[in-house]
Design an enzyme around this catalytic site. Structure first.
Site, mmCIF file in Angstrom:
data_model
loop_
_atom_site.group_PDB
_atom_site.id
_atom_site.type_symbol
_atom_site.label_atom_id
_atom_site.label_comp_id
_atom_site.label_asym_id
_atom_site.label_seq_id
_atom_site.Cartn_x
_atom_site.Cartn_y
_atom_site.Cartn_z
ATOM 1 N N ASN A 386 0.814 -1.206 0.000
ATOM 2 C CA ASN A 386 0.000 0.000 0.000
ATOM 3 C C ASN A 386 0.853 1.262 0.000
ATOM 4 O O ASN A 386 0.953 1.958 -1.012
ATOM 5 C CB ASN A 386 -0.944 -0.024 1.206
ATOM 6 C CG ASN A 386 -1.987 1.075 1.147
ATOM 7 O OD1 ASN A 386 -1.877 2.024 0.381
ATOM 8 N ND2 ASN A 386 -3.013 0.966 1.966
ATOM 9 N N ASP A 387 1.536 1.509 1.104
ATOM 10 C CA ASP A 387 2.279 2.767 1.209
ATOM 11 C C ASP A 387 3.386 2.897 0.162
ATOM 12 O O ASP A 387 3.677 4.003 -0.286
ATOM 13 C CB ASP A 387 2.868 2.890 2.615
ATOM 14 C CG ASP A 387 1.763 2.937 3.664
ATOM 15 O OD1 ASP A 387 0.694 3.480 3.353
ATOM 16 O OD2 ASP A 387 1.968 2.421 4.768
#
Lengths: 461, 98
Positions: A386-387
């Site tokens: 995600n990040d």
């Protein structure tokens, strides 16, 4: 004579530590380096026991060998049995044990040394650092294995922590100054150090745990070195300082890979930014895709890049992903993996995991090498990351991850993101990538949906 | 201060030189190897167990509290050493196959 032999063997052991560490920083020699350092360690331990001058009762020998035997069996079995995904927290756990060992040495040695200020300073320093490393590692361990989910922050935690840190320093200095032999002060210092370790790690987010573990690792090294100073033992001193200094550098290198100064990790710039970012809320709608549609899409692609993240590790999907790779390659699709320097919970975590399921080493591409390739890629499959693919790192200066280098998945023709839900990533921030036109979401547990995907692909033949 | 330096000058030399060696040795480690390297370093600081052993060897047999704490320290230190090296070896095993 004993003493001379001891010195020579300690010298050799120190050399194996240095060489071992050197070899560990190169993929080809790493395994040998580890074994070499292990041999040096065993030799050093045996030397300490065998060449000891003075009478020692059988009881003491019994206790020492008993403790070593049990420790060996427990350590060996734990290390052998642990799943690859649980590796980071295990490193943290073992680090904590080393810290506790140093702390206990300090607790016991205190009595004999209250009259000698130098010794007392060394003992207290070793005990304080060892205790901090112990309790800090335990918190890091709990955070990594999910027992402690969220970063807990007391109000003004930075102020409190800094105050406690200086307090510990001042208290130790005072104890040395007055040369107190009163154990109550020793125990106050001990428990305060334990508390400090907990408070120090608690507010730090899970994504930063690798950095914290690396830092605590060098703390334990330092604690071991203080032990070496106390006993005038060169091998403890060299080993401890070596790890202390190499560990500090490694911590800084890791921070650099995330493009975050160590100061921000410890004093929590993340914390301040998170609230602001999450207020923005979800932006627009997301498009969903099912395994069968995706199977068709992948089948007719030329080039696919897989971006693995911690979600892959949690779901134990590394074997399925290898299966997916094999099928796609048999259909003439070029498959590579893009590994972000901090993908997973530790740098190199994904490499270890994928290597376990026999993914070839040269298929794993590092960020700088793969980023130009996204533009020529038909489909990017983001699995549980995600990040590291969040465009906010590039174009939103207010984002807490702003400035972190990311994988440029948005340049690909299509981007499929597999996630369990729309929850924010480890940094706790929204990801606008999910709302882009080219992005489709594949919801579900990575192992489950990938298995479905593989089944669909097989049916297409 | 001066007294401290003259009494411990060998030790201080080791400390200063080792700091440089530690930095030099890690040098240009690729990101892939960060985890195994950290784990290997973790095993090496397990050398603290030598201190726990020396503590035990110098403890009088009737000092039960010290013996008990020392035994625990030896146990924990061994755990650090053995677990550390074995887990690093397992990680590196993954890289070796290719």
């Amino acid at each position: 004579m004993n003493l001379e032999i001891q010195h020579i063997i300690y010298l050799l052991s120190s050399v194996t530590f240095i060489l071992g560490l050197k070899m560990l920083s190169n993929a080809k020699t790493a395994k040998k380096g580890n074994s070499l350092a292990a041999v040096g360690m065993i030799t050093a331990i045996l030397t300490a026991i065998v060449f000891h001058d003075g009478a020692v009762s059988p009881l003491v020998y019994g206790l020492i060998f008993g403790a070593i035997a049990i420790g060996t069996v427990v350590g060996w079995l734990t290390a052998k049995r642990v799943q690859m995904t649980k590796m980071p927290e295990l490193v943290s756990l073992f680090n904590g044990m080393g810290g506790a060992c140093a702390a206990l040495i300090g607790l016991v040695e205190f009595h004999h040394n209250t009259s000698i200020p130098t010794n007392m300073a060394v003992i207290l320093a070793g005990m304080v650092i060892g205790s901090v490393s112990f309790s800090g590692s335990m918190v890091a361990w709990a955070k990594l294995n999910g027992t402690l989910k969220n970063a807990i922050r007391l109000p003004q935690y930075n102020l409190i922590n800094t105050a406690i840190m200086f307090g510990l320093f001042a208290y130790s200095a005072w104890m040395v100054w007055v040369g107190t032999a009163d154990e109550i002060h020793l125990y106050i210092l001990f428990f305060a150090s334990i508390a400090y370790g907990i408070l120090f790690v608690l507010p730090i987010g899970g994504a930063d745990m690798p950095v914290v573990i690396s830092l605590l690792n060098s703390f334990t090294g330092l604690a071991a070195a203080f032990g070496g100073f106390l006993y005038g033992n060169q091998v403890m001193l060299t080993g401890g300082i070596l790890v202390g200094s190499a560990g500090t550098l490694l911590t800084l290198v890791m921070c650099k890979a995330m493009n975050r100064p160590l100061f921000n990790v410890i004093f929590g710039a993340f914390g301040a930014g998170t609230t602001a970012a999450s207020e923005a809320g979800p932006q627009g709608n997301v498009k969903e895709v099912g395994p069968s549609d995706l199977a068709v899409q992948l089948n007719y692609s030329k080039k696919v890049i897989i971006v693995p993240g911690y979600g892959l590790a949690v779901a134990q999907a590394q074997h399925v992903i290898k299966e997916l790779e094999t099928i796609l390659e048999s259909r003439g699709v070029e498959v590579t993996y893009a590994i972000h320097p901090v993908a997973g919970r530790m740098p190199g975590h994904m490499n270890v995991l994928l290597a376990e399921s026999n993914v070839e080493y040269d298929k794993l591409k590092e960020m700088e090498d793969i980023n130009p390739e996204f533009a020529q890629t038909d489909v990017v499959l983001v699995v549980g990351a995600n990040d590291v693919v969040n465009p906010a790192a590039k174009n939103d200066p207010s984002s807490p991850i702003y400035g972190m280098p990311i994988l440029d998945v948005e340049n690909a023709k299509a981007c499929i993101v597999n996630k369990r839900s729309m929850n924010a990533g480890y940094a706790g921030i929204e990801n606008e990538l999910f709302f882009r036109d080219k992005t489709q979401m594949l919801f579900g547990d990575a192992k489950k949906v990938l298995t479905e995907l593989v089944t669909e692909l097989k049916a297409l033949d | 201060m001066i007294e401290f330096f003259t009494e411990n000058k060998d030790m201080i030399f080791i400390v200063i030189l080792m700091i440089f060696v530690g930095v030099e040795v890690i040098g240009k480690v690729p990101a892939v190897l960060h985890t195994p390297l950290m784990s290997g370093a973790n095993a090496i600081h397990g050398v603290v167990v030598v201190g726990a052993i020396l503590l035990m060897l110098n403890t009088e047999t009737d000092n039960y509290l010290a013996l008990a704490l020392g035994t625990i320290a030896v146990f924990l230190g061994t755990l650090n050493v053995v677990g550390g090296f074995v887990v690093t070896d397992r990680m590196l095993e993954m890289f070796k196959k290719k």
